[in-house]
Design a protein around this motif. Structure first.
Motif, PDB file in Angstrom:
ATOM      1  N   PRO A   9     -19.005  52.985   7.484  1.00  0.00           N
ATOM      2  CA  PRO A   9     -19.849  52.611   8.626  1.00  0.00           C
ATOM      3  C   PRO A   9     -19.206  51.481   9.431  1.00  0.00           C
ATOM      4  CG  PRO A   9     -20.789  51.764   6.590  1.00  0.00           C
ATOM      5  CD  PRO A   9     -19.591  52.591   6.210  1.00  0.00           C
ATOM      6  N   VAL A  10     -18.557  51.841  10.508  1.00  0.00           N
ATOM      7  CA  VAL A  10     -17.845  50.877  11.351  1.00  0.00           C
ATOM      8  C   VAL A  10     -18.651  50.676  12.627  1.00  0.00           C
ATOM      9  CG1 VAL A  10     -15.738  50.467  12.658  1.00  0.00           C
ATOM     10  CG2 VAL A  10     -15.622  51.577  10.446  1.00  0.00           C
ATOM     11  N   ASN A  11     -18.819  49.438  13.005  1.00  0.00           N
ATOM     12  CA  ASN A  11     -19.495  49.125  14.259  1.00  0.00           C
ATOM     13  C   ASN A  11     -18.456  49.161  15.372  1.00  0.00           C
ATOM     14  OD1 ASN A  11     -20.902  48.096  16.408  1.00  0.00           O
ATOM     15  ND2 ASN A  11     -21.883  46.478  15.222  1.00  0.00           N
ATOM     16  N   VAL A  12     -18.548  50.178  16.234  1.00  0.00           N
ATOM     17  CA  VAL A  12     -17.544  50.338  17.288  1.00  0.00           C
ATOM     18  C   VAL A  12     -17.619  49.216  18.311  1.00  0.00           C
ATOM     19  CG1 VAL A  12     -17.254  52.819  17.017  1.00  0.00           C
ATOM     20  CG2 VAL A  12     -19.010  51.955  18.539  1.00  0.00           C
ATOM     21  N   PHE A  13     -18.775  48.585  18.452  1.00  0.00           N
ATOM     22  CA  PHE A  13     -18.878  47.471  19.389  1.00  0.00           C
ATOM     23  C   PHE A  13     -18.082  46.264  18.890  1.00  0.00           C
ATOM     24  CE2 PHE A  13     -22.640  49.994  20.410  1.00  0.00           C
ATOM     25  CZ  PHE A  13     -22.433  50.160  21.776  1.00  0.00           C
ATOM     26  N   GLN A  14     -18.057  46.055  17.580  1.00  0.00           N
ATOM     27  CA  GLN A  14     -17.224  44.987  17.033  1.00  0.00           C
ATOM     28  C   GLN A  14     -15.746  45.301  17.236  1.00  0.00           C
ATOM     29  OE1 GLN A  14     -18.661  44.715  12.995  1.00  0.00           O
ATOM     30  NE2 GLN A  14     -19.779  42.831  13.472  1.00  0.00           N
ATOM     31  N   MET A  15     -15.383  46.562  17.066  1.00  0.00           N
ATOM     32  CA  MET A  15     -14.003  46.962  17.312  1.00  0.00           C
ATOM     33  C   MET A  15     -13.630  46.704  18.769  1.00  0.00           C
ATOM     34  SD  MET A  15     -13.663  50.521  15.163  1.00  0.00           S
ATOM     35  CE  MET A  15     -12.526  51.141  16.351  1.00  0.00           C
ATOM     36  N   MET A  16     -14.530  47.066  19.686  1.00  0.00           N
ATOM     37  CA  MET A  16     -14.264  46.855  21.107  1.00  0.00           C
ATOM     38  C   MET A  16     -14.128  45.370  21.418  1.00  0.00           C
ATOM     39  SD  MET A  16     -16.726  49.602  23.017  1.00  0.00           S
ATOM     40  CE  MET A  16     -16.847  48.492  24.379  1.00  0.00           C
ATOM     41  N   PHE A  17     -15.003  44.543  20.833  1.00  0.00           N
ATOM     42  CA  PHE A  17     -14.924  43.107  21.091  1.00  0.00           C
ATOM     43  C   PHE A  17     -13.591  42.554  20.604  1.00  0.00           C
ATOM     44  CE2 PHE A  17     -15.319  38.749  19.642  1.00  0.00           C
ATOM     45  CZ  PHE A  17     -15.664  38.122  20.833  1.00  0.00           C
ATOM     46  N   SER A  18     -13.195  42.959  19.410  1.00  0.00           N
ATOM     47  CA  SER A  18     -11.928  42.462  18.867  1.00  0.00           C
ATOM     48  C   SER A  18     -10.763  42.861  19.757  1.00  0.00           C
ATOM     49  CB  SER A  18     -11.714  42.992  17.452  1.00  0.00           C
ATOM     50  OG  SER A  18     -12.755  42.574  16.610  1.00  0.00           O
ATOM     51  N   ALA A  19     -10.748  44.114  20.196  1.00  0.00           N
ATOM     52  CA  ALA A  19      -9.655  44.579  21.055  1.00  0.00           C
ATOM     53  C   ALA A  19      -9.667  43.857  22.397  1.00  0.00           C
ATOM     54  CB  ALA A  19      -9.761  46.087  21.259  1.00  0.00           C
ATOM     55  N   SER A  20     -10.838  43.707  23.005  1.00  0.00           N
ATOM     56  CA  SER A  20     -10.929  43.041  24.300  1.00  0.00           C
ATOM     57  C   SER A  20     -10.581  41.563  24.183  1.00  0.00           C
ATOM     58  CB  SER A  20     -12.336  43.193  24.882  1.00  0.00           C
ATOM     59  OG  SER A  20     -12.605  44.542  25.136  1.00  0.00           O
ATOM     60  N   ALA A  21     -11.041  40.914  23.130  1.00  0.00           N
ATOM     61  CA  ALA A  21     -10.719  39.496  22.939  1.00  0.00           C
ATOM     62  C   ALA A  21      -9.223  39.310  22.740  1.00  0.00           C
ATOM     63  CB  ALA A  21     -11.496  38.938  21.746  1.00  0.00           C
ATOM     64  N   ALA A  22      -8.594  40.193  21.972  1.00  0.00           N
ATOM     65  CA  ALA A  22      -7.148  40.104  21.759  1.00  0.00           C
ATOM     66  C   ALA A  22      -6.397  40.318  23.074  1.00  0.00           C
ATOM     67  CB  ALA A  22      -6.703  41.118  20.719  1.00  0.00           C
ATOM     68  N   PHE A  24      -7.550  39.656  26.084  1.00  0.00           N
ATOM     69  CA  PHE A  24      -7.786  38.490  26.930  1.00  0.00           C
ATOM     70  C   PHE A  24      -6.920  37.306  26.506  1.00  0.00           C
ATOM     71  CE2 PHE A  24     -10.280  34.682  28.081  1.00  0.00           C
ATOM     72  CZ  PHE A  24     -10.238  34.832  29.463  1.00  0.00           C
ATOM     73  N   VAL A  25      -6.830  37.079  25.203  1.00  0.00           N
ATOM     74  CA  VAL A  25      -6.000  35.978  24.708  1.00  0.00           C
ATOM     75  C   VAL A  25      -4.532  36.232  25.043  1.00  0.00           C
ATOM     76  CG1 VAL A  25      -5.163  34.855  22.598  1.00  0.00           C
ATOM     77  CG2 VAL A  25      -7.608  35.258  22.913  1.00  0.00           C
ATOM     78  N   THR A  26      -4.090  37.465  24.892  1.00  0.00           N
ATOM     79  CA  THR A  26      -2.714  37.814  25.244  1.00  0.00           C
ATOM     80  C   THR A  26      -2.461  37.585  26.733  1.00  0.00           C
ATOM     81  OG1 THR A  26      -2.673  39.457  23.485  1.00  0.00           O
ATOM     82  CG2 THR A  26      -0.982  39.648  25.181  1.00  0.00           C
TER      83      THR A  26
END
Length: 132
Positions: A9-22, A24-26
């Motif tokens: 059970p993976v929360n895709v919204f958490q995956m999206m946040f992690s990808a978007s945050a990474a 943005f930081v990059t």
């Protein structure tokens, strides 16, 4: 790996946040490197701040703000759909869909019914063959 990903059970919204945050930081880390001109880091950061201030000013004056918001929403919906495709179908299908985006969008930009009369692009030369 795909079966394991589908079973957990993976929360895709958490995956999206992690990808978007990474991303943005990059962007924050690498943006000063792309600003033109010579000089040290301080000069490049000052040029980046001027560019961002000019872009903010332009967005506040016209409809660029709503266009930017629409682009951000479209990007987030695209990320969500890609994560859901990988989660519930397969990574191979997601890659296939991603590979079809360029030729499909290129075709759409040539259609007056999608883009409006006078706003279409012409595919000339070898472009249709390259997109096939």
């Amino acid at each position: 790996q795909e079966r394991a990903f589908q079973a957990v059970p993976v929360n895709v919204f958490q995956m999206m946040f992690s990808a978007s945050a990474a991303q943005f930081v990059t962007l924050l880390v690498l943006a000063p490197l792309d600003v033109g001109g010579s000089g040290g880091v301080a000069t490049r950061l000052a040029a980046l701040r001027r560019s961002l201030a000019e872009a903010t000013h332009m967005a506040e004056q016209g409809e660029a703000g709503s266009t930017l918001l629409a682009c951000v929403i479209a990007m987030l919906l695209a990320q969500l759909s890609q994560a859901l495709v990988v989660k519930y179908t397969s990574a191979a299908f997601a890659v296939l869909c991603t590979a079809l985006v360029l030729p499909a969008s290129a075709f759409a930009f040539t259609q007056p019914s999608f883009m409006g009369v006078g706003h279409t692009e012409r595919l000339v030369g070898a472009a249709p063959v390259a997109l096939a």
